[in-house]
Design an enzyme around this catalytic site. Structure first.
Site: not given
Ligand code: NAD
Length: 491
Positions: A213, A196, A191-192, A251
């Site tokens: 990731e 992270g 995720g973001s 990503c």
């Molecule tokens: P996000 O960080 O908003 O969410 C990712 C996950 O985290 C979701 O399942 C969400 O429900 C959970 N989450 C959100 N807030 C949380 C919290 N406070 N506590 C625990 N869990 C929580 O990211 P997104 O919008 O799903 O994805 C977009 C981002 O992810 C972009 O920055 C993208 O580059 C990155 N990404 C990275 C990869 C990789 O393999 N490196 C792959 C896909 C996306």
């Protein structure tokens, strides 16, 4: 979501099951991996339907980027599992005479996988394959922003996998936070960068290891001098890696392009022509481009273009349809570097081109920003290639293509710095979810007397020779035929 006490009870049950050792058996792991493959094969239609609902992904794109890659990962894991699980003999130093040693991979225990929405199956199931192959019990929380895929996983995983050890929990950030309060043996997060940091902070409580990731801005450096013969191939690859892969919501999508100024108008014209070839005169009618995942993300992207200086830099596209969550493939030439478009991860079908006087300047440009997940460079110039590798830092470097590294399971996939911690794919996924335990066995037949007190200089000389020479060398030292180090002044 269940109450905290329900959740704790369920996780307690999973941990108890894990401790019985069933998940460590090769036969259990193989049965789960086969179950997962059966799910993907038998529910293919439902999977395509869910990906269409969540992202309007075309089935061919969905097969290329998710289903096909997952089947390939499963085939590899099933094929190589016994090899991955086997212990490896370790060479021992002379100081451990008459011993044997091995390195044994053991599972970590109960692990948590939190995934993202842009490849809602791939980013959930690829880590799951590694976690199961390594013999762990797993809780998977898919993203709430791809609800059809999350529901599909929650409905089907219990029918295909052992629900005593593998569980899907649906929900958004609140559920994620509840899960983070529990004790895990590993957290694997996609995720973001913002979330992270939350994950890493939560992990400190139990010193839980994490794989993060994350995202960021992946640059593509386009060296005009060395691509003259392969223009069309290069532009095709660029467009695929920006618009043809979940509409730039990836990503490792190209975030922006760096090119020489003198070459920018040729480049823009070529990109425009090829966008038409790929997505037609009216891309909104095309079923080959995914939609923006939801209104929030649509408005976030719209806001990037609302900046008047950014808007003025559009050289192609810019059309939007909020009701259909559609954004036209859009190309921008030299938008302001301090604009949000150029300081935040774009994650959508907007492609800024930043021009430079000479392509070598791209190295400083890249180094003045956070380390990207991927760096792409289209160049045949070997000196530039070498400089890109040695003078910049990124999760991966790909020359003359983009995004393909995701499907190469012999390469570790992961970021560095703000783009992530840790790596997975193929055998690296197994490693990520394993602890490599050192096991040594000593014989009682012999011992090096000089490792025990009381100390004297001859023991120092023998210790020194044991650390520096092979067996033969040590014998020579003992016989006085080889010189060793000087002794200490010992009182
Ligand atoms: P996000 O960080 O908003 O969410 C990712 C996950 O985290 C979701 O399942 C969400 O429900 C959970 N989450 C959100 N807030 C949380 C919290 N406070 N506590 C625990 N869990 C929580 O990211 P997104 O919008 O799903 O994805 C977009 C981002 O992810 C972009 O920055 C993208 O580059 C990155 N990404 C990275 C990869 C990789 O393999 N490196 C792959 C896909 C996306």
């Amino acid at each position: 979501m269940e109450t905290i006490s329900d959740l704790e009870k369920q996780l307690g049950g999973m941990r108890e099951f894990y401790l019985k050792g069933k998940t460590k058996e090769a036969s259990w792991r193989i049965a789960q991996l086969k179950g997962l493959r059966n799910f993907l094969r038998e529910k293919e239609e439902d999977i395509f339907e869910a990906l269409k609902k969540d992202l309007r992904k075309h089935p061919v794109e969905a097969y290329r980027d998710e289903l096909g890659i997952l089947i390939k990962s499963l085939n590899l894991a099933l094929n190589d599992l016994k090899k991955w699980m086997s212990s490896k003999t370790a060479k021992l130093p002379i100081i451990a005479l008459l011993s044997s040693a091995e390195i044994i991979p053991e599972p970590l225990g109960l692990v948590l996988i939190i995934s993202s929405w842009n490849f809602p199956l791939g980013l959930s199931l690829d880590p799951l394959i590694g976690a199961i192959a390594a013999g762990n019990a797993v809780v998977l929380k898919p993203s709430e922003l791809a609800p059809a895929c999350a529901a599909l996983l929650a409905a089907n995983i219990p029918n295909y996998l052992d629900s005593k050890a593998v569980k899907v929990i649906q929900g958004g950030p609140a559920v994620g936070e509840q899960l983070l309060q529990q004790k895990w043996d590993k957290i694997f997060f996609t995720g973001s960068t913002r979330v992270g940091r939350i994950i890493m902070l939560a992990a400190t409580k139990h010193l839980t290891p994490v794989t993060l990731e994350l995202g960021g801005k992946c640059p593509l450096v386009l060296d005009s001098l060395s691509w003259s013969l392969d223009k069309e191939v290069a532009v095709n690859r660029i467009l695929f890696a920006k618009f043809g892969c979940c509409a730039g919501q990836a990503c490792i999508a190209i975030d922006y392009l760096l090119a020489e100024k003198q070459f920018s108008s040729t480049l823009v014209n070529l990109l425009k022509a090829m966008v038409k070839k790929m997505f037609g005169e009216n891309p909104k009618e095309s079923c080959s481009i995914s939609r923006i995942v939801n209104k929030d993300n649509f408005l976030r992207l719209k806001k990037l273009l609302d900046d008047p200086l950014v808007k003025a830099s559009i050289v192609h596209g810019g059309q939007m349809d909020e009701d259909n969550l559609f954004i036209e493939p859009t190309i921008l030439l030299d938008p302001p570097l301090e604009s949000e478009l150029m300081t935040e991860e774009i994650f959508g079908p907007l492609l800024p081109i930043i021009t430079l006087e000479k392509i070598e300047d791209s190295i400083d440009f890249i180094n003045s920003r956070p380390k990207p997940l991927a760096l792409y460079a289209f160049t045949k110039n070997k000196t530039l290639q070498r400089r890109m590798i040695t003078e910049t830092s990124s999760g991966s470097v790909i020359f003359n293509d983009a995004i393909i590294q995701f499907a190469v399971d012999t390469l570790p996939f992961g970021g560095i710095g703000e783009s992530g911690i840790g790596k997975y794919h193929g055998k690296f996924s197994f490693d990520t979810f394993s602890h490599y335990k050192s096991v040594a066995r000593r014989s009682f037949l012999t011992d090096f007397w000089f490792r025990f007190p009381p100390w004297n200089n001859s023991k120092l000389l023998l210790l020194d020779s044991a650390y520096n020479y092979d067996y033969f060398g040590v014998v020579l030292v003992i016989l006085g035929l080889k010189r060793s180090r000087k002794g200490f002044n010992i009182n």
